[in-house]
Write a protein that holds these residues in place. Sequence first.
Motif, PDB file in Angstrom:
ATOM      1  N   LYS A   1      -9.564 -16.852  -5.907  1.00  0.00           N
ATOM      2  CA  LYS A   1      -8.372 -17.419  -6.578  1.00  0.00           C
ATOM      3  C   LYS A   1      -8.727 -17.849  -7.997  1.00  0.00           C
ATOM      4  CE  LYS A   1      -5.146 -17.747  -3.279  1.00  0.00           C
ATOM      5  NZ  LYS A   1      -4.042 -16.805  -3.331  1.00  0.00           N
ATOM      6  N   LYS A   2      -9.934 -18.425  -8.141  1.00  0.00           N
ATOM      7  CA  LYS A   2     -10.362 -18.920  -9.449  1.00  0.00           C
ATOM      8  C   LYS A   2     -10.431 -17.766 -10.442  1.00  0.00           C
ATOM      9  CE  LYS A   2     -13.327 -22.851 -10.209  1.00  0.00           C
ATOM     10  NZ  LYS A   2     -14.546 -23.497  -9.698  1.00  0.00           N
ATOM     11  N   ARG A   3     -11.035 -16.656  -9.948  1.00  0.00           N
ATOM     12  CA  ARG A   3     -11.174 -15.481 -10.803  1.00  0.00           C
ATOM     13  C   ARG A   3      -9.785 -14.947 -11.194  1.00  0.00           C
ATOM     14  NH1 ARG A   3     -14.790 -13.121  -7.893  1.00  0.00           N
ATOM     15  NH2 ARG A   3     -13.449 -11.661  -6.782  1.00  0.00           N
TER      16      ARG A   3
ATOM     17  N   LYS B   1     -11.373 -19.334  -2.283  1.00  0.00           N
ATOM     18  CA  LYS B   1     -11.222 -20.207  -3.442  1.00  0.00           C
ATOM     19  C   LYS B   1     -11.832 -19.554  -4.686  1.00  0.00           C
ATOM     20  CE  LYS B   1     -12.001 -25.184  -4.026  1.00  0.00           C
ATOM     21  NZ  LYS B   1     -12.768 -26.245  -3.342  1.00  0.00           N
ATOM     22  N   LYS B   2     -13.018 -18.921  -4.501  1.00  0.00           N
ATOM     23  CA  LYS B   2     -13.671 -18.253  -5.630  1.00  0.00           C
ATOM     24  C   LYS B   2     -12.805 -17.112  -6.151  1.00  0.00           C
ATOM     25  CE  LYS B   2     -18.561 -19.088  -4.847  1.00  0.00           C
ATOM     26  NZ  LYS B   2     -19.716 -18.556  -4.114  1.00  0.00           N
TER      27      LYS B   2
ATOM     28  N   ARG C   1      -6.976 -16.666 -11.452  1.00  0.00           N
ATOM     29  CA  ARG C   1      -6.211 -17.513 -12.358  1.00  0.00           C
ATOM     30  C   ARG C   1      -6.569 -17.242 -13.822  1.00  0.00           C
ATOM     31  NH1 ARG C   1      -7.291 -23.005 -10.900  1.00  0.00           N
ATOM     32  NH2 ARG C   1      -8.761 -23.111 -12.600  1.00  0.00           N
ATOM     33  N   GLN C   2      -7.819 -16.849 -14.026  1.00  0.00           N
ATOM     34  CA  GLN C   2      -8.238 -16.627 -15.407  1.00  0.00           C
ATOM     35  C   GLN C   2      -7.472 -15.479 -16.066  1.00  0.00           C
ATOM     36  OE1 GLN C   2     -12.387 -16.104 -14.875  1.00  0.00           O
ATOM     37  NE2 GLN C   2     -12.757 -18.259 -14.464  1.00  0.00           N
TER      38      GLN C   2
END
Length: 598
Positions: A574-576, A571-572, A578-579
């Motif tokens: 993926k977050k990175r 999840k972490k 998306r930015q």
Amino acid sequence: MKNIRNFCIIAHIDHGKSTLADRLLGATQTVTAREEKAQLLDNMDLERERGITIKSHAIQMEYTYKGEKYILNLIDTPGHVDFSYEVSRSIAACEGALLIVDAAQSIQAQTISNLYLALENDLEIIPVLNKVDLPSANPEEVSDDIVDLLGCKLEEIIHASGKTGFGVDKILEAIIERIPPPKGSKEEPLQALIFDSVYNPFRGIEVIFRVKNGEIRKGQKIKFMATGSEYFADEVGTLKLNQVPKEVISTGDVGYLISGIKEAKEVKVGDTITDAKTPTTNMIVGFEDVKPMVFAGIYPVDTEDYEDLRASMEKLQLNDASLVFAPESSAALGFGFRCGFLGMLHLEIIQERLEREFDMTVITTVPNVSYLAYTKKEPDTPIVVNNPSDLPEPSKLDRVEEPFIKATIITKADFVGNVMSLCIEKRGIITNQTYLTTERVELNFDMPLAEIVFDFYDRLKTVSKGYASFDYSPIGMRTSKLVKLDVLLNSNSVDALSALIHEDNAYNIGKKMCEKLRELIPRQQFDIPIQAAIGAKIIARETIKALRKDVTAKCYGGDISRKRKLLEKQKKGKKRMRQVGNVEIPQEAFMAVLKLND
């Protein structure tokens, strides 16, 4: 000169213009039996594949009638409404026209509009009833329709069949008897009208012209009046199936000119050719500028091909004078051109010709029309809006005007309801309804041009089972409530997908656009939000879900916290992702936005 006849063939699509032209060429022995083939004058692959005429073609025939030799210059014209500019140019170079009506289909919308074009130019009209040999032909009833339309006598209508060659001799007789010879004088200074041009990679630009006054000789120094350029006439001649060089082309005749012109900008269709030493003082008037109806951006797939694309467009413009283009740039697609077309078929044909003839693969953006915007600060000065991104901020905007057209639809009485509901759905206002016969109805609507640009013609054919025929003419600008609909991908606006839409339809179209794009854009490793927005207000949203690698595959059994740890780690990541994620949009997505009703 008294033995020259210049005429063109006008008709609705598929009423047998090109086939009849083939028969005329055969009857005058312009082509030998060996050279004969169907649609002889349609020399483009595209024309032969689709069975439509895209370009008008000029050809000269010789015919002996009552012991005298006559020269007949024929121009075969397209029938589709998108190529009506070609027809108007051909008409400007003629004294007469064969009006062809299909005996099975009767008079259709394009027949009427082309007829009015010819009558405005004071052409002598010869009505021809074609396809009389068909089992479904109805010559008596259609003849009555022609008499009502033209006000001619019943015996003036010539019955013919392009397929069997029946009636061709009568047509040739009528051309010689009824069409007046060209007017003009050999003694006056040279004055010739350019009505077509073709790009030849080996010989430069071939100009096709009609001499109104004077004569043009090989080697003569000539001048183009609109551009002021001067050239030598290296070769002049007449157009048979192949070019036939001549020493001189005299008053009233049609011919071609080669003078080694390489620059596309030098030749303007509708220009006047005159002698450089003793020029004529008056240019030929009455030639209208083309009015593009639909605008779309054409961009090279690779930005480095921009200059090649410009050269290709210029050469194509020579062959198709109704193409208008100007450079523009887009944040999403780089440098390209904003092009004006006469309709969607025209756009499709141009795109196809760029790929075939010039090997250019291009991206076409969403087609739209030109609007006029007025700001509150200066409510009398219009801003021309060709691209939705040119529209001023909603807070500064006073009103937007959009182009309206007068649409003429001729259909069978059974389909009136379907046609009306389609036009009303497209914001049309009915202005007139006339029964031409008990079976055929003419409907007139005032409609916004933007609504008919995309799929109107296709849907009209669907609701009327192919029977309705459609024609339109511009009637000026009217104020409308229009809003700019933006599409945001991953929170970034994609300017190539923006559109100006009527306020009432904005929500529905925004929702459909998002759904369509969700299907077409490939999934990435991160979530992609697709949003439709008017100003700062989001009106619809869809999300393309992320592709997820199965990180827990190696955990079998054991504590849940091991799986949780791996999923949290993913999840972490993926977050990175998306930015900084960028989305690639396939070409289909740009065009699919148009076909929302499919």
